[in-house]
Design a protein around this motif. Structure first.
Motif, PDB file in Angstrom:
ATOM      1  N   UNK A   1       0.825  -1.209   0.000  1.00 12.50           N
ATOM      2  CA  UNK A   1       0.000   0.000   0.000  1.00 12.50           C
ATOM      3  C   UNK A   1       0.855   1.253   0.000  1.00 12.50           C
ATOM      4  N   UNK A   2       1.937   1.215   0.771  1.00 11.99           N
ATOM      5  CA  UNK A   2       2.804   2.390   0.841  1.00 11.99           C
ATOM      6  C   UNK A   2       3.467   2.661  -0.508  1.00 11.99           C
ATOM      7  N   UNK A   3       3.978   1.628  -1.149  1.00 19.51           N
ATOM      8  CA  UNK A   3       4.588   1.811  -2.471  1.00 19.51           C
ATOM      9  C   UNK A   3       3.562   2.312  -3.485  1.00 19.51           C
ATOM     10  N   UNK A   4       2.340   1.826  -3.379  1.00 20.48           N
ATOM     11  CA  UNK A   4       1.296   2.270  -4.300  1.00 20.48           C
ATOM     12  C   UNK A   4       0.956   3.741  -4.101  1.00 20.48           C
ATOM     13  N   UNK A   5       1.240   4.262  -2.916  1.00 19.78           N
ATOM     14  CA  UNK A   5       0.967   5.673  -2.654  1.00 19.78           C
ATOM     15  C   UNK A   5       2.087   6.576  -3.152  1.00 19.78           C
TER      16      UNK A   5
ATOM     17  N   UNK B   1       3.492   5.990  -7.953  1.00 15.80           N
ATOM     18  CA  UNK B   1       2.772   6.642  -9.056  1.00 15.80           C
ATOM     19  C   UNK B   1       2.904   8.161  -9.071  1.00 15.80           C
ATOM     20  N   UNK B   2       3.392   8.765  -7.995  1.00 15.22           N
ATOM     21  CA  UNK B   2       3.523  10.226  -7.947  1.00 15.22           C
ATOM     22  C   UNK B   2       4.986  10.662  -7.942  1.00 15.22           C
ATOM     23  N   UNK B   3       5.867   9.799  -8.428  1.00 14.16           N
ATOM     24  CA  UNK B   3       7.258  10.185  -8.609  1.00 14.16           C
ATOM     25  C   UNK B   3       8.240   9.657  -7.595  1.00 14.16           C
ATOM     26  N   UNK B   4       7.784   8.915  -6.587  1.00  8.65           N
ATOM     27  CA  UNK B   4       8.704   8.298  -5.643  1.00  8.65           C
ATOM     28  C   UNK B   4       9.420   7.126  -6.281  1.00  8.65           C
ATOM     29  N   UNK B   5      10.410   6.619  -5.581  1.00  6.04           N
ATOM     30  CA  UNK B   5      11.141   5.479  -6.126  1.00  6.04           C
ATOM     31  C   UNK B   5      11.501   4.502  -5.017  1.00  6.04           C
ATOM     32  N   UNK B   6      11.767   3.280  -5.452  1.00  9.40           N
ATOM     33  CA  UNK B   6      12.247   2.231  -4.560  1.00  9.40           C
ATOM     34  C   UNK B   6      13.697   1.938  -4.913  1.00  9.40           C
ATOM     35  N   UNK B   7      14.560   1.948  -3.901  1.00  7.15           N
ATOM     36  CA  UNK B   7      15.931   1.490  -4.038  1.00  7.15           C
ATOM     37  C   UNK B   7      16.044   0.168  -3.299  1.00  7.15           C
ATOM     38  N   UNK B   8      16.791  -0.789  -3.864  1.00  3.27           N
ATOM     39  CA  UNK B   8      16.873  -2.103  -3.241  1.00  3.27           C
ATOM     40  C   UNK B   8      18.279  -2.646  -3.346  1.00  3.27           C
TER      41      UNK B   8
ATOM     42  N   UNK C   1       0.479  -3.082 -16.474  1.00  5.01           N
ATOM     43  CA  UNK C   1       0.304  -1.831 -15.737  1.00  5.01           C
ATOM     44  C   UNK C   1       1.470  -0.918 -16.092  1.00  5.01           C
ATOM     45  N   UNK C   2       1.406   0.369 -15.685  1.00 10.15           N
ATOM     46  CA  UNK C   2       2.511   1.278 -15.991  1.00 10.15           C
ATOM     47  C   UNK C   2       3.813   0.844 -15.320  1.00 10.15           C
ATOM     48  N   UNK C   3       4.922   1.355 -15.824  1.00 12.68           N
ATOM     49  CA  UNK C   3       6.233   1.113 -15.215  1.00 12.68           C
ATOM     50  C   UNK C   3       6.429   2.068 -14.046  1.00 12.68           C
ATOM     51  N   UNK C   4       7.113   1.581 -13.012  1.00 10.47           N
ATOM     52  CA  UNK C   4       7.387   2.409 -11.844  1.00 10.47           C
ATOM     53  C   UNK C   4       8.875   2.372 -11.517  1.00 10.47           C
ATOM     54  N   UNK C   5       9.353   3.445 -10.901  1.00  7.98           N
ATOM     55  CA  UNK C   5      10.783   3.596 -10.661  1.00  7.98           C
ATOM     56  C   UNK C   5      11.253   2.696  -9.525  1.00  7.98           C
ATOM     57  N   UNK C   6      12.164   1.780  -9.844  1.00  8.27           N
ATOM     58  CA  UNK C   6      12.754   0.877  -8.864  1.00  8.27           C
ATOM     59  C   UNK C   6      14.168   0.552  -9.328  1.00  8.27           C
ATOM     60  N   UNK C   7      15.145   0.733  -8.450  1.00  8.90           N
ATOM     61  CA  UNK C   7      16.552   0.603  -8.815  1.00  8.90           C
ATOM     62  C   UNK C   7      17.224  -0.447  -7.938  1.00  8.90           C
TER      63      UNK C   7
ATOM     64  N   UNK D   1      -2.787  -4.587  -6.527  1.00  5.11           N
ATOM     65  CA  UNK D   1      -4.178  -4.394  -6.090  1.00  5.11           C
ATOM     66  C   UNK D   1      -4.444  -2.928  -5.762  1.00  5.11           C
ATOM     67  N   UNK D   2      -3.510  -2.298  -5.082  1.00  2.69           N
ATOM     68  CA  UNK D   2      -3.712  -0.919  -4.652  1.00  2.69           C
ATOM     69  C   UNK D   2      -3.667   0.071  -5.804  1.00  2.69           C
ATOM     70  N   UNK D   3      -2.878  -0.197  -6.829  1.00  2.30           N
ATOM     71  CA  UNK D   3      -2.830   0.724  -7.971  1.00  2.30           C
ATOM     72  C   UNK D   3      -3.917   0.408  -8.994  1.00  2.30           C
ATOM     73  N   UNK D   4      -4.748  -0.592  -8.705  1.00  2.00           N
ATOM     74  CA  UNK D   4      -5.900  -0.860  -9.541  1.00  2.00           C
ATOM     75  C   UNK D   4      -5.636  -1.703 -10.757  1.00  2.00           C
ATOM     76  N   UNK D   5      -4.655  -2.608 -10.684  1.00  3.65           N
ATOM     77  CA  UNK D   5      -4.399  -3.503 -11.812  1.00  3.65           C
ATOM     78  C   UNK D   5      -5.536  -4.512 -11.897  1.00  3.65           C
ATOM     79  N   UNK D   6      -6.180  -4.646 -13.072  1.00  2.79           N
ATOM     80  CA  UNK D   6      -7.269  -5.617 -13.208  1.00  2.79           C
ATOM     81  C   UNK D   6      -6.790  -7.021 -12.885  1.00  2.79           C
ATOM     82  N   UNK D   7      -7.646  -7.807 -12.253  1.00  8.16           N
ATOM     83  CA  UNK D   7      -7.246  -9.146 -11.853  1.00  8.16           C
ATOM     84  C   UNK D   7      -7.920 -10.253 -12.615  1.00  8.16           C
ATOM     85  N   UNK D   8      -8.629  -9.922 -13.719  1.00  7.38           N
ATOM     86  CA  UNK D   8      -9.426 -10.953 -14.369  1.00  7.38           C
ATOM     87  C   UNK D   8      -8.715 -11.632 -15.521  1.00  7.38           C
ATOM     88  N   UNK D   9      -7.764 -10.965 -16.175  1.00  5.02           N
ATOM     89  CA  UNK D   9      -7.122 -11.615 -17.306  1.00  5.02           C
ATOM     90  C   UNK D   9      -5.727 -11.056 -17.521  1.00  5.02           C
TER      91      UNK D   9
END
Length: 219
Positions: free
Chosen positions: A32-36, A39-46, A71-77, A185-193
């Motif tokens: 949930x935190x990553x989904x918040x 999408x608004x320009x934050x990033x994950x470093x790992x 789904x869209x691409x998100x910033x993760x390094x 789930x939190x960013x609203x990715x469809x789960x049916x197909x």
């Protein structure tokens, strides 16, 4: 050999029960935190070492690419993936600064730093955690059994209570997949197909895990 295989599976089963009973809400909250923020320009470093580095890169690949559905691409390094930076930092500053210097370069307040370690004692990850928190990042850790220094230096930690390194790593992978499921789930990715041509994808869900949540309030 058969006895060892049974023992391995038993260890994994016990870890899965522990994760279901004590860690699922933590993993879901991380999603949930990553989904918040992503999408608004934050990033994950790992980052991690050895097999844990592979786990960290697995997570970033699922976010930049996709987990199960389009789904869209998100910033993760993945901080270990830039070999030129990695070798330059190791050569000029030492292995302990391998991740801390990259966190200082790439991290911004509000970003998330995910550190994975089966022991929770790797000096380069401890330095990265300290640098991340000082820079205003949210530091999460996935480790082996408590107590360990990385769990205490992170803002939040998921600790796998197993003495088997293999079980800890396998549990981390399951937790990462569950994190991706929560995020989608939190960013609203469809789960049916699945998207066209994606009857089989690399991110295929969960298998096992085990954890005890170890929150650590920021100073």
């Amino acid at each position: 050999m058969l006895r060892a295989a049974h023992a391995h599976c038993q260890s994994l089963q016990e870890a899965l029960v522990s994760l279901r009973e004590g860690g699922l809400e933590q993993v879901a909250q991380w999603g949930r935190h990553l989904a918040a923020i992503l999408p608004v320009g934050g990033r994950l470093l790992a980052g991690g070492n050895g097999g844990s580095a592979a786990q960290a890169q697995h997570l970033t690949a699922e976010l930049v690419g996709r987990y199960q559905r389009e789904r869209p691409a998100y910033s993760a390094i993945a901080l270990h993936a830039d070999t030129s930076s990695l070798t330059a930092i190791g050569n000029d500053y030492g292995f302990e600064e391998l991740y801390a210097r990259q966190v200082a370069a790439h991290g911004r307040p509000g970003d998330v730093l995910m550190l994975l370690s089966t022991s929770g004692r790797s000096p380069n990850l401890l330095a990265a955690a300290d640098t991340g928190r000082a820079a205003g990042l949210r530091v999460w850790a996935m480790t082996g059994p408590r107590p360990n220094p990385l769990a205490f230096r992170a803002d939040e930690a998921l600790c796998i209570g197993s003495g088997s390194t293999a079980t800890v790593q396998e549990s981390h992978l399951v937790a990462l997949h569950l994190l991706c499921e929560s995020f989608d789930h939190e960013v609203g990715v469809p789960g049916d197909e699945l998207p066209d041509g994606a009857a089989s994808v690399d991110g295929d869900g969960a298998a096992s895990g085990g954890g005890v949540v170890a929150p650590y309030p920021p100073p």
